[in-house]
Design an enzyme around this catalytic site. Structure first.
Site, PDB file in Angstrom:
ATOM      1  CD  GLU A  97      83.541-139.718  -6.899  1.00  0.00           C
ATOM      2  OE1 GLU A  97      83.017-139.250  -5.781  1.00  0.00           O
ATOM      3  OE2 GLU A  97      82.432-140.461  -8.063  1.00  0.00           O
ATOM      4  CD  GLU A 100      84.199-132.819  -4.852  1.00  0.00           C
ATOM      5  OE1 GLU A 100      84.329-133.950  -5.163  1.00  0.00           O
ATOM      6  OE2 GLU A 100      83.846-132.034  -4.742  1.00  0.00           O
ATOM      7  CG  ASP A 126      84.488-135.373  -7.963  1.00  0.00           C
ATOM      8  OD1 ASP A 126      85.971-135.399  -7.508  1.00  0.00           O
ATOM      9  OD2 ASP A 126      83.932-135.741  -7.885  1.00  0.00           O
TER      10      ASP A 126
END
Length: 283
Positions: free
Chosen positions: A101, A97, A99
């Site tokens: 955010e 993953e 990311d």
């Protein structure tokens, strides 16, 4: 030993796709019961959040390496408790993953941009930033560049973080699992704003984030192999697949990290009493 020879051969054979945005063609809204909407002939996508549910979408394609651009305009006003995401992720319990955010905040306070990298289900590589602009006033471009040598997080063309492939010192790097692009808007008021002290003000709902300009230059994974139906040849292949930060880009990244970084796992000695992660010491 076979894997050592496979990767260069694989990279030399794949074609690359670079296609301008059309959300109706390129993504599917996967949850939210109508709270995600595609309008303007596929050029605009909005996600909304209310007390009942958030919403999210994902790319129709999976990628094994790529450069993913998205223009986003975040939830305006009092966005405390909300999280807007843009990330790449593989399925399974030992997932990879990458990311972005965006953690909301009270009106007038800046968003926190949280980044992380997971390999085989292991993360704990967080860096957090404030932004040097208001991400709710207009669209800004957020880019994940992922190639076999490095991951580069970019905001409006300015690199903010580089995560290098440092398998040579024992650090895991995502390179074997195809990932899909995901985005979501959801309530996380148990942790998102000031560690959960500030809760979502549902009187301000619905909260809305907007998206446009989704661009995917990527090796598309399908039926167990990587290919690109609209390949544009080796010239494009040579750019992002081997891209690194030149001296100007490195200087810009240092400027961001000096002035806008608010957390770096590589300097958090209290968190790692047995010693900082190896990639932090080697950087």
């Amino acid at each position: 030993m076979a894997n050592t020879y496979f990767l260069p051969l694989f990279l030399s054979l794949i074609a690359i796709s670079s296609v301008s945005a059309n959300f109706q063609r390129d993504v599917e809204i996967t949850w939210g019961d109508g709270r995600g909407q595609i309008t303007n002939n596929g050029e605009l996508l909005t996600l909304s959040l209310d007390k009942s549910s958030g919403s999210g979408f994902q790319s129709k394609n999976e990628y094994l390496f790529g450069k993913i651009d998205m223009q986003m305009k975040l939830v305006p006003g009092n966005s405390a408790g909300t999280v807007t995401t843009l990330y790449l992720k593989s399925p399974g319990t030992t997932w990879d993953e990458i990311d972005f955010e965006f953690l909301g905040n009270l009106s007038g306070d800046p968003y926190t941009l949280h980044t992380n990298v997971y390999t085989q289900g292991k993360g704990d590589k967080e860096q957090q930033f404030k932004l040097w602009f208001d991400p709710t006033a207009d669209f800004h471009t957020y880019t994940i560049l992922w190639n076999p040598q490095r991951i580069i997080f970019t905001v409006d063309g300015t690199p903010i973080r580089e995560f290098k492939n440092m398998e040579s010192v024992g650090t895991l790097f995502p390179k074997n699992q195809p990932m899909r692009m995901y985005s979501s808007l959801w309530n996380a008021d148990d942790w998102a704003t000031r560690g959960g002290l500030v809760k979502t003000d549902w009187s301000k709902a619905p909260f809305t984030a907007s998206y446009r300009g989704f661009n995917q230059e990527a090796c598309v994974w399908s039926n167990g192999k990587s290919s690109c139906p609209n390949g544009s040849g080796q010239e494009t292949t040579g750019s992002w697949l081997s891209q690194e930060l030149d001296s100007t880009a490195q200087e810009r990244m240092r400027w961001v990290q000096k002035n806008y970084m608010i957390y770096n796992y590589c300097t958090d000695a209290k968190r790692f009493p047995q010693g900082l992660p190896k990639e932090c010491l080697a950087a």
